[in-house]
Design an enzyme around this catalytic site. Sequence first.
Site, PDB file in Angstrom:
ATOM      1  N   GLY A 146       0.938  -1.228   0.111  1.00 50.10           N
ATOM      2  CA  GLY A 146       0.114   0.039  -0.003  1.00 50.10           C
ATOM      3  C   GLY A 146       0.695   1.135   0.030  1.00 50.10           C
ATOM      4  O   GLY A 146       1.966   1.397   0.284  1.00 50.10           O
ATOM      5  N   CYS A 147       0.299   2.475  -0.081  1.00 44.91           N
ATOM      6  CA  CYS A 147       0.955   3.608  -0.600  1.00 44.91           C
ATOM      7  C   CYS A 147       1.442   4.136   0.871  1.00 44.91           C
ATOM      8  O   CYS A 147       2.621   4.442   0.911  1.00 44.91           O
ATOM      9  CB  CYS A 147       0.135   4.801  -1.211  1.00 44.91           C
ATOM     10  SG  CYS A 147      -1.396   4.902  -0.566  1.00 44.91           S
TER      11      CYS A 147
END
Length: 338
Positions: A146-147
């Site tokens: 995920g970012c």
Amino acid sequence: MRGYKQPTVSVIGASGYSGAELTKILARHPSVKLDKLYAFSQAGKKTTDLYPWLAVDMTYEAYDGEFDSDICFLTLPHGEALKLVPDLRNAGKMVIDLSGDFRLKNAEEHLRFYGREKPDDACMTYAMPELFHEEIRNATAVSNPGCYATSIILGLAPLILKPQDSAKVNTVCCSGISGISGAGKTAKTELSFSEMNDNIRAYKVARHQHTPEILQTLGTSATEPSFGFTFTPMIAPLTRGIYTILNIALDKHLPVSEITELYRSFYISAPFVRVREMPPEILHVAHTNFCDIHVAESGKDGSVVVITAIDNLVKGAAGQAVQNMNIMLGYDEALGLT
């Protein structure tokens, strides 16, 4: 190159922001051939109808379960990849999933943070290139980080994962600011211009879905963490980017110079991590696959401040996914990304 002369790649869920970024990168990649773009509500439309800046003239197709390409990227809402990946893997396709469906090993934590059940065995190789290069190289299906998780893990890993005799991490308090594109393309009132202009707000405080991913990758868990951890995500009127400030408490003082050298040594073979002398800025990393890191301060009480910056759509999503594909295929991991 796993027997491929020139692998064909297709994207399922290609009409969203991450899918568009992925389309742009794959279209210019010198060693793969972009085959098809699948979408659902946007099927039948052309890429340039949705993204006039895309130098790609293709039509989004409806996905009917038939997949002919060698490599599949999935950029779907959480929960959707769980339905598609088993058949893709059984068909011998190389799979790179950008959702959170396969990141967590603990099914109870997945239910708690994502609000939906998944099978206990629904996991794939967690594909953070800077930490798991060999595992990715040997994998045929990977889960893209995920970012927020990317920005935080890269900012903490040298202090937590590198064996150290002199200091250990007691607590981490992190805050991260994300651009609006991180929330996806679906229209939402709270993300409209009139709500977000001149504004910033926190959301999902202490319950963001990237929390267990971060802790799992750093060798612990959200259920029984081995160090104190709090995370406050915020959203700001930026199109793209994530800016993270990590306040870390060590059990012993380490000077900034020593910590900075530790980070440089840890990432010496990582082409997309830059340890900076000055605090990074979103403009320094926008539209790139870089993660910039700066060790800002260390106090005599063992406190340390580390700052990171990434582009949420590139290093936080599409760029890192292509970096992982390169590793899986035996290419230079920076191919098509610099």
